[in-house]
Design a protein around this motif. Structure first.
Motif, PDB file in Angstrom:
ATOM      1  N   GLN A  39       0.821  -1.208   0.000  1.00  0.00           N
ATOM      2  CA  GLN A  39       0.000   0.000   0.000  1.00  0.00           C
ATOM      3  C   GLN A  39       0.856   1.259   0.000  1.00  0.00           C
ATOM      4  O   GLN A  39       2.028   1.237   0.352  1.00  0.00           O
ATOM      5  N   THR A  40       0.214   2.356  -0.399  1.00  0.00           N
ATOM      6  CA  THR A  40       0.822   3.678  -0.356  1.00  0.00           C
ATOM      7  C   THR A  40      -0.012   4.535   0.581  1.00  0.00           C
ATOM      8  O   THR A  40      -1.237   4.497   0.528  1.00  0.00           O
ATOM      9  N   VAL A  41       0.653   5.295   1.447  1.00  0.00           N
ATOM     10  CA  VAL A  41      -0.037   6.218   2.343  1.00  0.00           C
ATOM     11  C   VAL A  41       0.682   7.562   2.315  1.00  0.00           C
ATOM     12  O   VAL A  41       1.852   7.651   1.955  1.00  0.00           O
ATOM     13  N   ILE A  93      -7.333   1.118   8.258  1.00  0.00           N
ATOM     14  CA  ILE A  93      -8.104   2.124   8.980  1.00  0.00           C
ATOM     15  C   ILE A  93      -9.540   1.632   9.041  1.00  0.00           C
ATOM     16  O   ILE A  93     -10.109   1.241   8.038  1.00  0.00           O
ATOM     17  N   GLY A  94     -10.103   1.638  10.235  1.00  0.00           N
ATOM     18  CA  GLY A  94     -11.469   1.148  10.374  1.00  0.00           C
ATOM     19  C   GLY A  94     -12.096   1.656  11.646  1.00  0.00           C
ATOM     20  O   GLY A  94     -11.660   2.640  12.235  1.00  0.00           O
ATOM     21  N   VAL A 111      -2.808  10.302   8.745  1.00  0.00           N
ATOM     22  CA  VAL A 111      -2.439   9.346   7.705  1.00  0.00           C
ATOM     23  C   VAL A 111      -3.595   9.205   6.742  1.00  0.00           C
ATOM     24  O   VAL A 111      -4.736   9.023   7.158  1.00  0.00           O
ATOM     25  N   MET A 112      -3.295   9.296   5.456  1.00  0.00           N
ATOM     26  CA  MET A 112      -4.308   9.142   4.413  1.00  0.00           C
ATOM     27  C   MET A 112      -3.903   7.985   3.505  1.00  0.00           C
ATOM     28  O   MET A 112      -2.737   7.878   3.119  1.00  0.00           O
ATOM     29  N   LEU A 113      -4.851   7.129   3.185  1.00  0.00           N
ATOM     30  CA  LEU A 113      -4.583   6.063   2.227  1.00  0.00           C
ATOM     31  C   LEU A 113      -4.343   6.673   0.860  1.00  0.00           C
ATOM     32  O   LEU A 113      -5.040   7.604   0.452  1.00  0.00           O
ATOM     33  N   GLY A 114      -3.354   6.182   0.140  1.00  0.00           N
ATOM     34  CA  GLY A 114      -3.037   6.700  -1.191  1.00  0.00           C
ATOM     35  C   GLY A 114      -2.134   7.920  -1.112  1.00  0.00           C
ATOM     36  O   GLY A 114      -1.603   8.264  -0.062  1.00  0.00           O
ATOM     37  N   GLU A 115      -1.970   8.553  -2.250  1.00  0.00           N
ATOM     38  CA  GLU A 115      -1.127   9.742  -2.326  1.00  0.00           C
ATOM     39  C   GLU A 115      -1.997  10.983  -2.214  1.00  0.00           C
ATOM     40  O   GLU A 115      -2.815  11.262  -3.080  1.00  0.00           O
ATOM     41  N   GLY A 116      -1.837  11.713  -1.128  1.00  0.00           N
ATOM     42  CA  GLY A 116      -2.679  12.873  -0.847  1.00  0.00           C
ATOM     43  C   GLY A 116      -2.051  14.184  -1.275  1.00  0.00           C
ATOM     44  O   GLY A 116      -0.866  14.248  -1.612  1.00  0.00           O
ATOM     45  N   PRO A 117      -2.833  15.259  -1.232  1.00  0.00           N
ATOM     46  CA  PRO A 117      -2.363  16.571  -1.670  1.00  0.00           C
ATOM     47  C   PRO A 117      -1.474  17.247  -0.624  1.00  0.00           C
ATOM     48  O   PRO A 117      -1.423  16.834   0.535  1.00  0.00           O
ATOM     49  N   GLU A 118      -0.776  18.286  -1.043  1.00  0.00           N
ATOM     50  CA  GLU A 118      -0.042  19.147  -0.110  1.00  0.00           C
ATOM     51  C   GLU A 118      -1.068  19.877   0.758  1.00  0.00           C
ATOM     52  O   GLU A 118      -2.181  20.140   0.315  1.00  0.00           O
ATOM     53  N   ALA A 132     -13.335  15.814   2.433  1.00  0.00           N
ATOM     54  CA  ALA A 132     -14.676  15.207   2.441  1.00  0.00           C
ATOM     55  C   ALA A 132     -14.735  13.936   1.610  1.00  0.00           C
ATOM     56  O   ALA A 132     -15.465  13.012   1.943  1.00  0.00           O
ATOM     57  N   GLU A 133     -13.959  13.879   0.541  1.00  0.00           N
ATOM     58  CA  GLU A 133     -14.054  12.727  -0.352  1.00  0.00           C
ATOM     59  C   GLU A 133     -13.189  11.551   0.104  1.00  0.00           C
ATOM     60  O   GLU A 133     -13.186  10.509  -0.515  1.00  0.00           O
ATOM     61  N   VAL A 134     -12.469  11.693   1.211  1.00  0.00           N
ATOM     62  CA  VAL A 134     -11.553  10.651   1.648  1.00  0.00           C
ATOM     63  C   VAL A 134     -12.117   9.917   2.861  1.00  0.00           C
ATOM     64  O   VAL A 134     -12.363  10.516   3.895  1.00  0.00           O
ATOM     65  N   ASP A 135     -12.319   8.602   2.708  1.00  0.00           N
ATOM     66  CA  ASP A 135     -12.772   7.786   3.830  1.00  0.00           C
ATOM     67  C   ASP A 135     -11.589   7.327   4.678  1.00  0.00           C
ATOM     68  O   ASP A 135     -11.712   7.145   5.870  1.00  0.00           O
ATOM     69  N   GLY A 136     -10.443   7.119   4.042  1.00  0.00           N
ATOM     70  CA  GLY A 136      -9.293   6.557   4.739  1.00  0.00           C
ATOM     71  C   GLY A 136      -8.377   7.598   5.322  1.00  0.00           C
ATOM     72  O   GLY A 136      -7.263   7.773   4.866  1.00  0.00           O
ATOM     73  N   LEU A 137      -8.819   8.316   6.356  1.00  0.00           N
ATOM     74  CA  LEU A 137      -7.970   9.289   7.031  1.00  0.00           C
ATOM     75  C   LEU A 137      -8.004   8.981   8.515  1.00  0.00           C
ATOM     76  O   LEU A 137      -9.071   8.877   9.106  1.00  0.00           O
TER      77      LEU A 137
END
Length: 136
Positions: A9-11, A35-36, A76-83, A95-100
């Motif tokens: 995975q990438t975080v 994350i759960g 921590v955010m799943l995937g590659e997040g913005p600056e 708002a669009e991110v569930d994995g935070l």
């Protein structure tokens, strides 16, 4: 550790630096992150809370405290997040991110005197037990 298939995975880790009024962003690849939520029943019904586990193997690309930093309060955010700008940090929850998830503990684990991997995460229970118990 990476050969077992768990670490694919990438975080993105967001580490606030208040003294410099900035948010450092670290993209970590080949890690494990889950994350759960967790529910704990009690007499009044079920109480729920967040649970998270991040495992970062020590490699040439991810050396703890050299190539990335982790501390309680980091997000921590799943995937590659913005600056993220410092002014936006207090309310940063896309708002669009569930994995935070927010980190409440960081635990470097050693093998033969050197860091083997780092575990970071958060857990919650209805009785208030969790990361706070590690400090006692």
């Amino acid at each position: 550790m990476r050969k077992r298939g768990l670490y694919g995975q990438t975080v993105t880790v967001y580490h606030p630096v208040p003294m410099k009024k900035r948010v450092d962003r670290y993209v970590l690849r080949d890690v494990f992150c889950q994350i759960g939520s967790r529910e704990v029943p009690d007499a009044a019904g079920a109480k729920s809370g967040a649970a998270m586990l991040l495992v970062v193997p020590e490699t040439d690309a991810t050396r703890y405290s050299v190539d990335y930093k982790l501390a309680a309060g980091d997000r921590v955010m799943l995937g590659e997040g913005p600056e993220v700008e410092w002014a936006a940090w207090p309310s940063f929850v896309p708002a669009e991110v569930d994995g935070l998830g927010a980190i409440t503990y960081v635990l470097p684990l050693y093998l033969r005197g050197a860091v083997h991997h780092v575990e970071a995460g958060a857990w919650w229970s209805a009785g208030g037990a969790g990361a706070g118990r590690l400090a006692r």
